[in-house]
Design a protein around this motif. Sequence first.
Motif, mmCIF file in Angstrom:
data_model
loop_
_atom_site.group_PDB
_atom_site.id
_atom_site.type_symbol
_atom_site.label_atom_id
_atom_site.label_comp_id
_atom_site.label_asym_id
_atom_site.label_seq_id
_atom_site.Cartn_x
_atom_site.Cartn_y
_atom_site.Cartn_z
ATOM 1 N N LEU A 197 13.734 -7.609 37.160
ATOM 2 C CA LEU A 197 13.362 -7.326 35.716
ATOM 3 C C LEU A 197 13.943 -6.089 35.125
ATOM 4 C CD1 LEU A 197 10.622 -8.324 37.316
ATOM 5 C CD2 LEU A 197 10.068 -8.975 34.936
ATOM 6 N N ILE A 198 14.515 -6.104 34.158
ATOM 7 C CA ILE A 198 15.021 -4.777 33.406
ATOM 8 C C ILE A 198 13.995 -4.361 32.346
ATOM 9 C CG2 ILE A 198 17.097 -3.476 32.332
ATOM 10 C CD1 ILE A 198 18.936 -5.348 33.857
ATOM 11 N N VAL A 199 13.414 -3.326 32.348
ATOM 12 C CA VAL A 199 12.472 -3.064 31.637
ATOM 13 C C VAL A 199 12.664 -1.886 30.836
ATOM 14 C CG1 VAL A 199 9.874 -2.327 31.621
ATOM 15 C CG2 VAL A 199 10.716 -3.693 33.688
ATOM 16 N N SER A 200 12.091 -2.201 29.687
ATOM 17 C CA SER A 200 12.142 -0.860 28.639
ATOM 18 C C SER A 200 11.131 -0.044 28.566
ATOM 19 C CB SER A 200 12.889 -1.273 27.082
ATOM 20 O OG SER A 200 11.905 -2.107 26.725
ATOM 21 N N ALA A 201 11.490 1.354 28.602
ATOM 22 C CA ALA A 201 9.991 2.219 28.542
ATOM 23 C C ALA A 201 10.527 3.336 27.846
ATOM 24 C CB ALA A 201 9.658 2.444 29.887
ATOM 25 N N MET A 202 9.479 4.216 27.450
ATOM 26 C CA MET A 202 9.721 5.775 26.889
ATOM 27 C C MET A 202 9.514 6.538 28.089
ATOM 28 S SD MET A 202 10.643 6.376 23.915
ATOM 29 C CE MET A 202 10.721 5.531 22.275
ATOM 30 N N LEU A 203 10.608 7.485 28.271
ATOM 31 C CA LEU A 203 10.537 8.401 29.376
ATOM 32 C C LEU A 203 11.212 9.714 28.681
ATOM 33 C CD1 LEU A 203 10.434 8.879 32.589
ATOM 34 C CD2 LEU A 203 12.809 8.303 32.428
ATOM 35 N N ASP A 204 10.204 10.406 29.040
ATOM 36 C CA ASP A 204 10.254 11.979 28.182
ATOM 37 C C ASP A 204 10.615 11.880 27.040
ATOM 38 O OD1 ASP A 204 9.677 13.019 31.024
ATOM 39 O OD2 ASP A 204 11.798 13.084 31.432
ATOM 40 N N GLY A 205 9.935 10.823 26.104
ATOM 41 C CA GLY A 205 10.252 10.925 24.626
ATOM 42 C C GLY A 205 11.483 10.209 24.442
ATOM 43 N N GLN A 206 12.212 9.849 25.290
ATOM 44 C CA GLN A 206 13.432 8.782 25.210
ATOM 45 C C GLN A 206 13.605 7.458 25.481
ATOM 46 O OE1 GLN A 206 16.301 10.064 23.605
ATOM 47 N NE2 GLN A 206 15.289 12.079 23.273
ATOM 48 N N PRO A 207 14.027 6.450 25.060
ATOM 49 C CA PRO A 207 13.906 5.046 25.507
ATOM 50 C C PRO A 207 14.904 5.000 26.729
ATOM 51 C CG PRO A 207 15.302 5.125 23.316
ATOM 52 C CD PRO A 207 14.588 6.353 23.678
ATOM 53 N N ALA A 208 14.216 4.449 27.722
ATOM 54 C CA ALA A 208 14.797 4.376 28.949
ATOM 55 C C ALA A 208 14.816 2.688 29.630
ATOM 56 C CB ALA A 208 14.357 5.152 30.206
ATOM 57 N N LEU A 209 15.810 2.573 30.394
ATOM 58 C CA LEU A 209 15.829 1.270 31.011
ATOM 59 C C LEU A 209 15.562 1.244 32.674
ATOM 60 C CD1 LEU A 209 18.680 -0.443 29.109
ATOM 61 C CD2 LEU A 209 16.439 -1.215 28.844
ATOM 62 N N VAL A 210 14.551 0.399 33.146
ATOM 63 C CA VAL A 210 14.086 0.709 34.478
ATOM 64 C C VAL A 210 14.210 -0.473 35.102
ATOM 65 C CG1 VAL A 210 12.312 1.321 35.994
ATOM 66 C CG2 VAL A 210 12.413 2.421 33.884
ATOM 67 N N VAL A 211 14.687 -0.674 36.378
ATOM 68 C CA VAL A 211 15.175 -1.948 36.898
ATOM 69 C C VAL A 211 13.782 -2.218 37.995
ATOM 70 C CG1 VAL A 211 16.351 -3.408 38.687
ATOM 71 C CG2 VAL A 211 17.813 -1.743 36.948
ATOM 72 N N VAL A 212 13.077 -3.166 37.646
ATOM 73 C CA VAL A 212 11.955 -3.435 38.739
ATOM 74 C C VAL A 212 12.346 -4.472 39.595
ATOM 75 C CG1 VAL A 212 9.410 -3.928 38.825
ATOM 76 C CG2 VAL A 212 10.261 -2.168 36.882
ATOM 77 N N GLU A 213 12.582 -4.433 40.514
ATOM 78 C CA GLU A 213 12.488 -5.600 41.619
ATOM 79 C C GLU A 213 11.193 -6.131 41.754
ATOM 80 O OE1 GLU A 213 14.511 -3.912 45.139
ATOM 81 O OE2 GLU A 213 16.452 -4.316 44.228
ATOM 82 N N ARG A 214 11.225 -7.592 42.152
ATOM 83 C CA ARG A 214 9.953 -8.448 42.089
ATOM 84 C C ARG A 214 9.103 -7.768 43.080
ATOM 85 N NH1 ARG A 214 9.421 -12.796 40.823
ATOM 86 N NH2 ARG A 214 7.326 -13.142 41.849
ATOM 87 N N ALA A 215 9.627 -7.043 44.304
ATOM 88 C CA ALA A 215 8.519 -6.738 45.180
ATOM 89 C C ALA A 215 7.586 -5.599 44.659
ATOM 90 C CB ALA A 215 9.579 -6.234 46.362
ATOM 91 N N TYR A 216 8.367 -4.794 43.720
ATOM 92 C CA TYR A 216 7.476 -3.724 43.317
ATOM 93 C C TYR A 216 6.359 -4.159 42.259
ATOM 94 C CZ TYR A 216 11.043 -0.374 45.181
ATOM 95 O OH TYR A 216 11.795 0.140 45.848
ATOM 96 N N LEU A 217 6.320 -5.361 41.672
ATOM 97 C CA LEU A 217 5.227 -5.739 40.862
ATOM 98 C C LEU A 217 3.985 -5.876 41.695
ATOM 99 C CD1 LEU A 217 6.999 -8.533 38.908
ATOM 100 C CD2 LEU A 217 6.356 -6.030 37.886
ATOM 101 N N ARG A 218 2.916 -5.789 40.835
ATOM 102 C CA ARG A 218 1.486 -5.750 41.699
ATOM 103 C C ARG A 218 1.208 -7.210 41.577
ATOM 104 N NH1 ARG A 218 -1.038 -1.171 42.867
ATOM 105 N NH2 ARG A 218 0.037 0.645 42.378
ATOM 106 N N GLU A 219 0.032 -7.381 42.341
ATOM 107 C CA GLU A 219 -0.369 -8.761 42.587
ATOM 108 C C GLU A 219 -1.036 -9.278 41.048
ATOM 109 O OE1 GLU A 219 -2.951 -11.293 45.711
ATOM 110 O OE2 GLU A 219 -2.201 -9.256 46.290
ATOM 111 N N ASN A 220 -0.699 -10.486 40.915
ATOM 112 C CA ASN A 220 -1.483 -10.800 39.527
ATOM 113 C C ASN A 220 -0.939 -10.247 38.364
ATOM 114 O OD1 ASN A 220 -2.944 -12.942 40.937
ATOM 115 N ND2 ASN A 220 -4.508 -11.385 41.512
#
Lengths: 417, 379
Positions: free
Chosen positions: B170-193
């Motif tokens: 999943l490509i997730v948008s987030a605020m990182l150091d006050g700037q918009p950023a895009l983070v790739v989160v592979e499904r293995a990194y997601l927590r259960e539920n």
Amino acid sequence: MSENSILPDHTTVTAKTMDCDEDDLFEFRDEFAGWLRVNAPGKPAFPLPETFMEVGTDEQFDFLSDWQRSVYEAGYLGVSWPQEYGGRGLPVEFQNAIDLEMIHQNVPIMFNTIGLAWAGPLILDIGSERQKKQYIRRILTAEDVWCQGFSEPGAGSDLANIRTVAVRDGENWRINGSKIWTTLGSYADHMILLAQGDSGAARYKGLNFLLVPMESEGIEVRKIRKMTGEHGFCEVFFNDVFVPKDCLIGQELGGWQVAMRTLTYERGAAGGQASMHTGTRIESSLMIEAATRAEFDGGPALEEPLICDELVRLLIEERANLLHESRKRHSALAGPYPTAIDMSHKLRWTEWNRRLQRLAVELQGLEGSLYLEDPDALDGGAWQRGYLNSFAATIGGGPSEIQSNILAERVLGLPKG
Amino acid sequence: MSDDRATAITFSDEQRLLLEQSERFARNRSGFESVRKRIAAKDDIDRSIWQDIVAMGWANLLVPVAYGGSGLRVDALVPIVESAGRHLLASPLISTALATQLLVDAGSRGQKEMWLPQVGSGSVATTALCEPGGSWALTEPRLQAQCSNGIVRLSGTKIHVRDAKEAQFLIVSAMLDGQPALVVVERAYLRENSLRSQIVLDETQRCYTVSFEEVEVPATMVLDGGDVVEALCALERTGELLFSAEMAGGLGGALALLVNHLTTREAFGGPIGRFQALKHATVDILLDFEAARSLVYGAGTTIASSPGKAASEIATRMAKAHTSDAFVHACDRTIQFHGGLGFTYECNAQLFLRRAMWSQAVFGSAKYHRQKLAPLLLS
């Protein structure tokens, strides 16, 4: 073929679709745009007609005749008509490009519409060599102005119900009856006339289509005053009018088919129309410019969110209508209703124009109540007049409701009522 | 309106072939029965449809040639998505295409090498950009990201994440150091539920809220090859375009259903399509449909010729504004003109209405886009 509709069955239409390079078209349009910027006439002291249906005074008529002639002489009118009769023999897209640029630069109209868009293409399509030589070039130069005699007081949308008769009398046709809503009737040199023959056949099976000289003895023209307060339309009376036998075009009693055929030229059949810059639509940019000068409830009209919303709706619709012209050239993108774009052209643009003009009045707020010649009226009341006049196009030439019936039946295949 | 190039549509032979191929595919594979099967399957997608889509190379269209893809522009997807919409064929194609575009626009070379070939080989990907509150503007995410010691820690929730359950990343948008950023989160990194299946109007869609609370990924997962705000703006345009295309198709599908009903249903001694009250309303829908197609293919042409931000924005917002209203209206009338049958779950008209209402909410409704268009067009 339907007897109560005025458009031909799309299966009989052979629109001329010639492949032409988009870049050539843009270049041609640029060249014409440059010519227009130098040669378009300035605004005269008197108000100009907004559409070909509004020519009401001699000075308007003279001005528009001169203007049309100068466009023709520069090589920009009738460009898709054959060279031997005064045209330039180019694909019809080139004429469309000219029309779009004229609308864009908001220059005065090509007012000889019945000649340029109906009679001319018809004569080129099925007229005799004599008729082509006699009429075509003079339509382009505006030496001959044409009018149309279709509607009657008792037959508007139900065109096959006309009562005017044109029967054989020796070497002549004898015409009796009357026509109404005749645009340019008091200035015209010729009329395309639809009348009952003497077959006794019912309705659309017994009609004759004639090219009638308006100077013929027994023709009387009366001006009709429109709801704008101005003149523009006429009523034409025929009292034992005799015209020569060769005024007939098409087959005797084949007038309905001829009338149907004239409606195909809008789609480019037989070289298409020599100009559709008839003033029945404007560009939205003109209206937006006026809106920047309008005040609504004590503030700028364009700061009213509800007015902006309606305007944006109209701009989206305009964009779609303009894009249609490009999309229809890609046959792969024409389905599943390949005739829809062409057959809805009149309905879409005239209804759009009517709503645009109505909004242009409302966004003037309190001043929207003023009318022509009031010193405080925005643009001299032109938008108010424009709205009142817009009905000429939504009613004339087959009203919107009839257009919808035709689209439902011919394009969607819904059953007749 | 003065620029006549803004109103020119180009349509390549390649697009024509894609249109023919996808129309055939969607018609064969997504009849009303299959659509209802998919609905009954609840949480799952139709694997075989997705495999065929991958096999035909559609998932790979936007992947640059250098990374094993076809390297086509987004206008190549328009005919495919339109055909899918017409037949209510649902697949993770749009989700994957949008994720692909973000990688192409904002990823570094190494990041593209890592994930783009996966797309080509059939991995589903998606974007997680929307947040509670439902803002359609994507450039100011509130989900927080903090970076320390080479680890990025996320905190927040995304909503309306399409096809999240199937997605390999999943490509997730987030605020990182006050700037918009895009983070790739592979499904293995997601927590259960962390996934909750959203119950959405259009039952053919698979849509989730995803909690990224305490998700930690290596800092190398933060896309660092391009301007993130520009990539997100471009994504809004592409989203508007593709959902408009899908709606234009759906509008055509609803119209076909309506015309069929009007010509076959009889009342008062003949087919009901002979009544003007129904005819005229149906012609209005026809004209809306034609306008939708012209606006969509026009916007596809515009966006592919990269004429500058304003021109693209006007074109895609116009397309989304028009199709959102027009598709819902067409379905609304299709239901009404089906009479009592139209009110039932059994009638297929509801499938289109639910799709229309779902689609108008995605990437901005008609009123939203007209509001955004006003300053672009009227000043």
